[in-house]
Design an enzyme around this catalytic site. Structure first.
Site, PDB file in Angstrom:
ATOM      1  N   HIS A  74      36.152  12.012  11.230  1.00 25.89           N
ATOM      2  CA  HIS A  74      35.090  12.247  12.207  1.00 25.89           C
ATOM      3  C   HIS A  74      35.609  12.079  13.629  1.00 25.89           C
ATOM      4  CE1 HIS A  74      32.700  12.031   8.615  1.00 25.89           C
ATOM      5  NE2 HIS A  74      31.696  12.539   9.316  1.00 25.89           N
ATOM      6  N   PRO A  75      35.054  12.858  14.552  1.00 30.50           N
ATOM      7  CA  PRO A  75      35.487  12.757  15.954  1.00 30.50           C
ATOM      8  C   PRO A  75      34.831  11.579  16.657  1.00 30.50           C
ATOM      9  CG  PRO A  75      33.728  14.365  15.771  1.00 30.50           C
ATOM     10  CD  PRO A  75      34.053  13.906  14.353  1.00 30.50           C
ATOM     11  N   GLU A  94      25.406  18.834  16.900  1.00 33.24           N
ATOM     12  CA  GLU A  94      24.785  17.518  16.758  1.00 33.24           C
ATOM     13  C   GLU A  94      24.967  16.680  18.028  1.00 33.24           C
ATOM     14  OE1 GLU A  94      25.568  17.677  11.960  1.00 33.24           O
ATOM     15  OE2 GLU A  94      26.883  16.447  13.211  1.00 33.24           O
ATOM     16  N   PHE A 126      33.724   5.373  15.511  1.00 30.30           N
ATOM     17  CA  PHE A 126      32.309   5.057  15.376  1.00 30.30           C
ATOM     18  C   PHE A 126      31.602   6.312  14.875  1.00 30.30           C
ATOM     19  CE2 PHE A 126      28.048   5.045  17.338  1.00 30.30           C
ATOM     20  CZ  PHE A 126      27.554   3.835  16.863  1.00 30.30           C
ATOM     21  N   VAL A 127      30.869   6.169  13.765  1.00 27.57           N
ATOM     22  CA  VAL A 127      30.137   7.300  13.189  1.00 27.57           C
ATOM     23  C   VAL A 127      28.665   6.930  13.130  1.00 27.57           C
ATOM     24  CG1 VAL A 127      29.862   8.813  11.188  1.00 27.57           C
ATOM     25  CG2 VAL A 127      32.142   7.953  11.778  1.00 27.57           C
ATOM     26  N   ALA A 129      24.712   9.122  12.707  1.00 28.88           N
ATOM     27  CA  ALA A 129      23.944  10.370  12.616  1.00 28.88           C
ATOM     28  C   ALA A 129      23.141  10.468  13.906  1.00 28.88           C
ATOM     29  CB  ALA A 129      23.045  10.367  11.393  1.00 28.88           C
ATOM     30  N   VAL A 130      23.543  11.353  14.795  1.00 29.52           N
ATOM     31  CA  VAL A 130      22.959  11.396  16.135  1.00 29.52           C
ATOM     32  C   VAL A 130      21.629  12.136  16.210  1.00 29.52           C
ATOM     33  CG1 VAL A 130      25.193  11.134  17.275  1.00 29.52           C
ATOM     34  CG2 VAL A 130      24.276  13.435  16.862  1.00 29.52           C
TER      35      VAL A 130
END
Length: 180
Positions: A74-75, A94, A126-127, A129-130
């Site tokens: 993940h970015p 997103e 850091f991930v 769900a935005v």
């Protein structure tokens, strides 16, 4: 649970077509779709909820090291990949939906600092769900989660990744529904 069918229907696809259609649901981790297809798909998997559950099962069955690799795919939020326009289409949409493409210079600097602190502490990005959050909500969550233990944060990141995947499948369903 949604009863609307995904298009294309997962249970009707051969391996190549399934991975092409659903391989990016989990960011840069086509192995999730590959394993899902290999386990077998039926009509229960033709809804967003059904396919999300099957994909979640594959991730949850993976080793901790494999899960860490998934998290690391993940970015960073509002990070260098976003500035360089090097995000997947889903991630770009997103992050823009949460206003991360509209950060002030001070907010961008804060994201950069928090991204660095988080990676230093946990060894992965850091991930979150935005969808449904704004950049202020995300910054608050960032600071709160820096206090987690590494194991708690790995579990939290995986839960957030599952949420992202489910939301992506639901978004595809809405995009395909001629009667929203």
């Amino acid at each position: 649970m949604s009863s609307t069918l995904l298009s294309p229907r997962p249970s009707q696809l051969d391996r190549e077509a399934f991975v092409a259609a659903y391989g990016e649901i989990y960011e840069h981790s086509a192995w999730v779709a590959e394993q899902c297809w290999e386990r077998g798909l039926d009509t229960d998997h033709d809804t967003p909820a059904g396919l999300a559950a099957a994909m979640r099962e594959r991730v949850d069955a993976a080793s901790a090291d494999t899960q860490l690799t998934l998290i690391r795919a993940h970015p960073d939020l509002a990070g260098k990949a976003a500035v360089a326009d090097d995000l997947t289409a889903d991630s770009r949409s997103e992050q823009a939906g949460a206003g991360l493409d509209q950060c002030t210079a001070a907010e961008f600097a804060r994201f950069e600092r928090l991204n660095a602190e988080y990676r230093e502490r946990f060894g992965f990005p850091f991930v979150i769900a935005v969808r449904g959050l704004d950049r202020h909500d995300i910054l608050t969550a960032f600071e709160t989660r820096l206090d987690h233990t590494p194991e708690d944060e790995r579990r939290t990141a995986i839960e957030q990744i599952h949420r992202i995947a489910r939301l992506r499948l639901e978004q595809r369903e809405r995009a395909d529904d001629p009667h929203p």
